[in-house]
Design a protein around this motif. Sequence first.
Motif, short mmCIF file in Angstrom:
data_model
loop_
_atom_site.label_atom_id
_atom_site.label_comp_id
_atom_site.label_asym_id
_atom_site.label_seq_id
_atom_site.Cartn_x
_atom_site.Cartn_y
_atom_site.Cartn_z
N ALA A 1 9.20 -16.77 -43.27
CA ALA A 1 9.41 -15.99 -42.07
C ALA A 1 7.92 -15.63 -41.80
N LEU A 2 7.30 -15.89 -40.65
CA LEU A 2 5.98 -15.73 -40.18
C LEU A 2 5.96 -15.03 -38.78
N THR A 3 4.76 -14.57 -38.37
CA THR A 3 4.58 -14.06 -36.90
C THR A 3 3.89 -15.02 -36.26
N LEU A 4 4.10 -15.25 -34.73
CA LEU A 4 2.93 -15.91 -34.11
C LEU A 4 2.12 -14.53 -33.55
N ASN B 1 7.21 -29.37 -45.55
CA ASN B 1 8.59 -29.46 -45.40
C ASN B 1 9.23 -28.07 -45.71
N LYS B 2 8.84 -27.10 -45.12
CA LYS B 2 9.45 -25.71 -44.94
C LYS B 2 9.86 -25.27 -43.76
N GLN B 3 10.91 -24.76 -43.40
CA GLN B 3 11.29 -24.18 -42.13
C GLN B 3 10.63 -23.02 -42.26
N VAL B 4 10.33 -22.62 -40.71
CA VAL B 4 9.45 -21.57 -40.26
C VAL B 4 10.46 -20.95 -39.45
N VAL B 5 10.66 -19.51 -39.49
CA VAL B 5 11.35 -18.55 -38.82
C VAL B 5 10.07 -17.77 -38.13
N VAL B 6 10.46 -17.02 -37.16
CA VAL B 6 9.50 -16.25 -36.55
C VAL B 6 10.54 -14.98 -35.99
N PRO B 7 10.06 -13.88 -35.75
CA PRO B 7 11.16 -12.49 -34.93
C PRO B 7 10.96 -12.87 -33.96
N GLN B 8 12.09 -12.34 -33.11
CA GLN B 8 12.59 -12.67 -31.96
C GLN B 8 13.33 -11.24 -31.47
N ILE B 9 12.72 -10.54 -30.30
CA ILE B 9 13.58 -9.25 -29.98
C ILE B 9 14.52 -9.43 -28.89
N LYS B 10 15.58 -8.83 -29.04
CA LYS B 10 16.66 -8.83 -28.01
C LYS B 10 17.63 -7.86 -28.28
N ASN B 11 17.65 -7.04 -27.21
CA ASN B 11 18.30 -5.69 -27.08
C ASN B 11 18.02 -4.58 -27.91
N GLN B 12 16.69 -4.60 -28.43
CA GLN B 12 15.99 -3.60 -29.23
C GLN B 12 16.24 -4.07 -30.72
N GLN B 13 16.75 -5.08 -30.80
CA GLN B 13 16.91 -5.65 -32.38
C GLN B 13 16.16 -6.89 -32.34
#
Length: 182
Positions: free
Chosen positions: A49-52, A71-83
């Motif tokens: 998990a990283l940020t943009l 070859n790692k998967q990268v996930v980033v935070p996304q805000i929806k409905n205050q979550q």
Amino acid sequence: MVQLNKKDWRVKQKKSLKSYQGVNRSQEERALRQLLLQMASWKTAKRVALTLSLPFELDTQPLIKAAWQANKQVVVPQIKNQQMAFVEITPQTSYQVGPLGILEPCDVSIVQSETIDLVITPGLAFTKTGKRLGFGAGYYDRFLVNYAGPTVALALSCQIVPDLPQDKYDQRIMTILFNDHC
């Protein structure tokens, strides 16, 4: 000495980060990224998990590219409905500006937090013992309270401070990477 509250710390740290530019910053960012890439938790992680990053934050694009090259998967935070949830990105992902003014990926699916092997945590200031000053919305603190995996923050020299005000819901970061030579 007058102790700053969190709001004042945030103003001070944003100003400090925005004014820290040039060769020294570039060299320090590169050194911090190298420290991370040498960590066992980075090497063994399959999903990171990283940020943009925002323009005044430590640039995360080289880390995102390094993860993909490994070859790692990268996930980033996304805000929806205050979550806050994490979503996977790839080199083909398209982006839009999210509710906090941060780029977020379009048309993606949520990744379960227990499948994330390592969280690189953003912040405005850190202590060497793991205290973190975030941006004030509490998204990471709420996420980290239920996250059992390793957490790391990369802190520029201007982000390392002797102490920070903490509330009961503030979560500590396991490892703060910083450059002792600055």
